[in-house]
Design an enzyme around this catalytic site. Structure first.
Site, PDB file in Angstrom:
ATOM      1  N   CYS A   2      39.879  45.671  42.373  1.00 26.35           N
ATOM      2  CA  CYS A   2      40.723  46.836  42.224  1.00 26.35           C
ATOM      3  C   CYS A   2      40.653  47.732  43.450  1.00 26.35           C
ATOM      4  O   CYS A   2      39.926  47.474  44.402  1.00 26.35           O
ATOM      5  CB  CYS A   2      40.278  47.639  40.999  1.00 26.35           C
ATOM      6  SG  CYS A   2      40.109  46.628  39.510  1.00 26.35           S
ATOM      7  N   ARG A  44      44.517  48.373  39.276  1.00 25.16           N
ATOM      8  CA  ARG A  44      43.792  47.248  38.699  1.00 25.16           C
ATOM      9  C   ARG A  44      44.435  45.898  38.985  1.00 25.16           C
ATOM     10  O   ARG A  44      45.650  45.728  38.857  1.00 25.16           O
ATOM     11  CB  ARG A  44      43.693  47.421  37.178  1.00 25.16           C
ATOM     12  CG  ARG A  44      42.811  46.362  36.521  1.00 25.16           C
ATOM     13  CD  ARG A  44      42.783  46.475  35.027  1.00 25.16           C
ATOM     14  NE  ARG A  44      41.885  45.477  34.458  1.00 25.16           N
ATOM     15  CZ  ARG A  44      41.993  44.952  33.228  1.00 25.16           C
ATOM     16  NH1 ARG A  44      42.968  45.373  32.426  1.00 25.16           N
ATOM     17  NH2 ARG A  44      41.149  44.039  32.805  1.00 25.16           N
ATOM     18  N   ILE A  48      39.117  40.062  34.242  1.00 28.46           N
ATOM     19  CA  ILE A  48      38.361  39.912  32.994  1.00 28.46           C
ATOM     20  C   ILE A  48      38.889  40.917  31.976  1.00 28.46           C
ATOM     21  O   ILE A  48      39.162  42.071  32.326  1.00 28.46           O
ATOM     22  CB  ILE A  48      36.858  40.138  33.238  1.00 28.46           C
ATOM     23  CG1 ILE A  48      36.315  39.056  34.184  1.00 28.46           C
ATOM     24  CG2 ILE A  48      36.072  40.130  31.933  1.00 28.46           C
ATOM     25  CD1 ILE A  48      34.903  39.312  34.630  1.00 28.46           C
ATOM     26  N   ASN A  69      35.421  49.023  41.328  1.00 30.47           N
ATOM     27  CA  ASN A  69      35.988  47.876  42.023  1.00 30.47           C
ATOM     28  C   ASN A  69      34.915  46.806  42.098  1.00 30.47           C
ATOM     29  O   ASN A  69      33.809  47.076  42.564  1.00 30.47           O
ATOM     30  CB  ASN A  69      36.427  48.300  43.432  1.00 30.47           C
ATOM     31  CG  ASN A  69      36.831  47.129  44.303  1.00 30.47           C
ATOM     32  OD1 ASN A  69      37.307  46.112  43.810  1.00 30.47           O
ATOM     33  ND2 ASN A  69      36.646  47.266  45.603  1.00 30.47           N
ATOM     34  N   GLY A  70      35.226  45.591  41.635  1.00 34.38           N
ATOM     35  CA  GLY A  70      34.264  44.511  41.762  1.00 34.38           C
ATOM     36  C   GLY A  70      33.991  43.792  40.457  1.00 34.38           C
ATOM     37  O   GLY A  70      34.754  43.880  39.496  1.00 34.38           O
ATOM     38  N   GLU A  71      32.886  43.085  40.430  1.00 31.85           N
ATOM     39  CA  GLU A  71      32.471  42.314  39.258  1.00 31.85           C
ATOM     40  C   GLU A  71      30.965  42.440  39.066  1.00 31.85           C
ATOM     41  O   GLU A  71      30.207  42.372  40.036  1.00 31.85           O
ATOM     42  CB  GLU A  71      32.811  40.827  39.418  1.00 31.85           C
ATOM     43  CG  GLU A  71      34.258  40.513  39.730  1.00 31.85           C
ATOM     44  CD  GLU A  71      35.212  40.727  38.566  1.00 31.85           C
ATOM     45  OE1 GLU A  71      34.731  41.075  37.464  1.00 31.85           O
ATOM     46  OE2 GLU A  71      36.421  40.559  38.752  1.00 31.85           O
ATOM     47  N   ASP A  94      33.363  44.227  32.177  1.00 32.22           N
ATOM     48  CA  ASP A  94      32.080  44.459  32.832  1.00 32.22           C
ATOM     49  C   ASP A  94      31.955  45.917  33.275  1.00 32.22           C
ATOM     50  O   ASP A  94      30.842  46.450  33.377  1.00 32.22           O
ATOM     51  CB  ASP A  94      31.908  43.526  34.022  1.00 32.22           C
ATOM     52  CG  ASP A  94      33.034  43.625  35.037  1.00 32.22           C
ATOM     53  OD1 ASP A  94      34.174  43.892  34.639  1.00 32.22           O
ATOM     54  OD2 ASP A  94      32.782  43.421  36.245  1.00 32.22           O
ATOM     55  N   GLY A 353      32.488  30.818  51.449  1.00 33.35           N
ATOM     56  CA  GLY A 353      31.138  30.501  51.924  1.00 33.35           C
ATOM     57  C   GLY A 353      30.496  31.521  52.829  1.00 33.35           C
ATOM     58  O   GLY A 353      29.525  31.190  53.526  1.00 33.35           O
TER      59      GLY A 353
END
Length: 611
Positions: A2, A44, A48, A69-71, A94, A353
């Protein structure tokens, strides 16, 4: 994923304008919270809990509000613990876990989270705003505090929507930019706008701010068997990849064909069917890894997509720079931008990665530094001064010149600057910067040399170059990038390893490669390392020559000596096939090009337009 914004007064119009600048980060939904003391906004991207996760989210009585913002990858376990303590949830997100964790643990809540995050919590009982950024700086967070006004946002451009924020270049930041090709400190290129550093929190209360660090890497070398470290690393990698597969939307992998992204595909294939992979190359003009990526895709049976970057794509450089927010002179930004545009057609989340080279010593810079350090110890000081004098007669772009600099540097930090600097000391003087080096030394004092180098990269290069471009270029197209190798547990594990298990002789990532035996084909594990080697030298011989010349001709500032830049461009056109000279000069020209584009948009306010 977000975009978040906010400030310490009530102004719905400004809030909406700030949110509009971040709409690309979260095009699915928006929300606001306002009271006399605070304005919070949120854009947003649904990942999830697609139905009930609209932000800002609050606690049971509405006294705590969050825009995030994030997970948080371990949110389900945290939620169970918090429910046992009596907390009641109204969403399945979350983000709500952060709210209740703050209620339960106050500022220490950040230590409970495994994830990537940048959030702001308004506590109306305390009249306090609490900001936090994840440990390794995967998610960005900017702030401004001047004349009683505190403003924060996911992107710097949103803060500039406030008319009271002046657009002045920070000369210290510009000096650092010409050394590193990014700004490594908490400064940004604009005065009075700062980055909250990775692993830090900020509290704004009673018209004052307090910034503190809650996490740092410590050298804690243990004495275990090589087999123990291999098994432990495999365990950590599998767990990290598994955690980052949580999603209610399609996900894929950015696959370069190198060991890091290939590792993610291999471990993901143990847990996930129908993996989509995406690779980028440079056609005939640059070194390409797409052949290796194609091999990995075929080996693990992924649904594979390839895209090429060519000179036609250079026309989107201005919009790329606009999305970057800060000038970052890494030419690999462009292919990341192009591949994200393509990948959005198929996925909303990608795994990538980033981080393996910084944690496990994958770059040639580390090998060069260790060789230079060991060799320098054998040379008496009186001889170093004579060698240094002889070095004045050697060409700036020769390997011999670099060897002289390595041998004769006064300390480790100066030696490393000699290896990585875009413009060396003499060149910066010609640009008009009289400082010999950056004003800051980013080496810790209490680590072995290799770990000092890794620590430097993890705290400067990683968040301000690699993760900066990863976040901004993916979010430009509303894609969330996740980086399994940068789980903080893996980072901490890296600093328990004896240095010779990371860099053994001329073999970088030694233990990582050992851990991949039986998981990846040996052709991938032991292949020669490549990067996103964008053909800057070709571009400046052709398409970008006139672009840069026009930018320099139109430039109105006196921040550096543009005659030196013009001469550098003219000399570049006359150069032959000296790879070192062309590579290093193209990097210098790219740094100037990106800064001039950035200056037009962020200081002069010019609208974005294609070349």
């Amino acid at each position: 994923m977000c975009g978040i914004v906010g400030f310490n007064w009530n102004d719905k119009t400004l809030l909406k304008e700030m949110m509009r600048t971040l709409a690309h980060r979260g095009p699915d939904e928006s929300g606001i919270y306002l009271d006399d003391d605070i304005s919070l906004g949120h854009q947003r991207l649904k990942i999830i809990d697609l139905k009930t996760g609209r932000q800002p989210i609050h606690n049971e009585d509405g006294t705590i509000q969050i825009t995030s913002n994030g997970e948080i990858y371990n949110y389900l376990d945290l939620k169970k613990d918090l429910e046992k303590k009596g907390h009641r949830f109204y969403t399945n997100t979350d983000t709500e876990v952060i709210v209740h964790a703050y209620e339960e643990y106050d500022r220490d809540c950040v230590n409970k989270f495994n994830g990537m995050f940048a959030f702001a919590i308004w506590d109306s009982n305390k009249k306090q705003l609490f900001l936090a950024r994840d440990r390794l700086g995967i998610k960005p967070l900017y702030y401004y505090f001047k004349a009683d006004k505190f403003i924060f946002a996911s992107e710097l451009k949103a803060i500039l929507e406030c008319d009271e924020v002046e657009r002045n270049v920070d000369l210290n930041a510009l000096n650092e930019y010409f050394i590193y090709k990014y700004v490594p400190s908490n400064r940004t290129m604009i005065k009075d706008i700062y980055k909250l550093l990775p692993g830090h929190t900020l509290v704004f209360r009673n018209n004052a701010i307090n910034v503190s660090r809650y996490w740092d890497l410590k050298e804690n070398i243990s004495n275990k068997s090589e087999d123990y470290y291999v098994k432990k690393l495999r365990e950590l990698l599998r767990e990290s990849v598994k955690m980052r597969l949580m999603s209610d939307v399609p996900l894929g992998v950015y696959l370069s064909g190198g060991i890091d992204s290939s590792c993610i595909v291999a471990l993901m294939s143990e847990m996930w069917d129908n993996i989509k992979t995406f690779s980028v190359g440079f056609g005939s003009e640059g070194e390409s890894e797409v052949g290796y990526a194609r091999y990995v895709s075929e080996y693990f049976g992924t649904d594979h997509y390839e895209v090429n970057v060519d000179e036609e794509d250079l026309k989107i450089l201005p919009e790329m720079v606009w999305h970057l927010d800060e000038p970052v002179a890494d030419a690999a930004t462009l292919p990341t931008y192009v591949i994200s545009r393509f990948a959005k057609k198929e996925v909303t989340v990608v795994l990538a990665g980033e981080g393996g080279d910084e944690l496990f010593a994958g770059y040639d810079n580390y090998k060069i530094m260790m060789l230079g350090h060991n060799f320098s110890k054998t040379i008496p000081n009186f001889l170093k001064s004579k060698i240094s004098g002889t070095g004045r007669y050697v060409g700036d772009y020769s390997n011999a010149k670099r060897v002289f600099n390595l041998m004769c540097a006064k300390d480790e930090y100066e030696r490393y600057l000699g290896v990585i600097s875009v413009f060396n000391k003499n060149e910066r003087r010609k640009l008009g910067f009289n400082k010999e080096n950056s004003s800051d030394n980013y080496f810790p004092n209490d680590m072995k040399l290799l770990n000092k180098l890794l620590y430097f990269g993890i705290n400067t290069w990683l968040p301000n170059d690699f993760l900066m471009k990863a976040d901004k270029m993916t979010m430009a197209y509303a894609i969330e990038e996740r980086v399994p190798l940068l789980d903080h547990n893996i980072a901490e594990f890296s600093f328990t390893l004896p240095p010779n298990l990371k860099l053994r002789g001329m073999t970088g990532k030694y233990i990582f490669k050992k851990a991949m035996i039986g998981i990846l084909p040996k052709r991938i594990i032991y292949r020669r390392k490549h990067g996103y080697n964008a053909p800057m030298d070709h571009w400046f011989k052709h398409s970008l020559k006139d672009v840069l010349m026009q930018l320099l001709d139109e430039s109105s500032h006196n921040l550096y000596d543009k005659r030196y830049a013009t001469n550098l461009l003219e000399e570049f056109q006359k150069s032959g096939k000296n790879y070192n000279m062309n590579f290093y000069n193209a990097q210098k020209l790219w740094s100037i090009l990106i800064f001039e584009m950035w200056y037009k948009m962020f200081i002069e306010g010019e609208k974005v337009k294609k070349l």
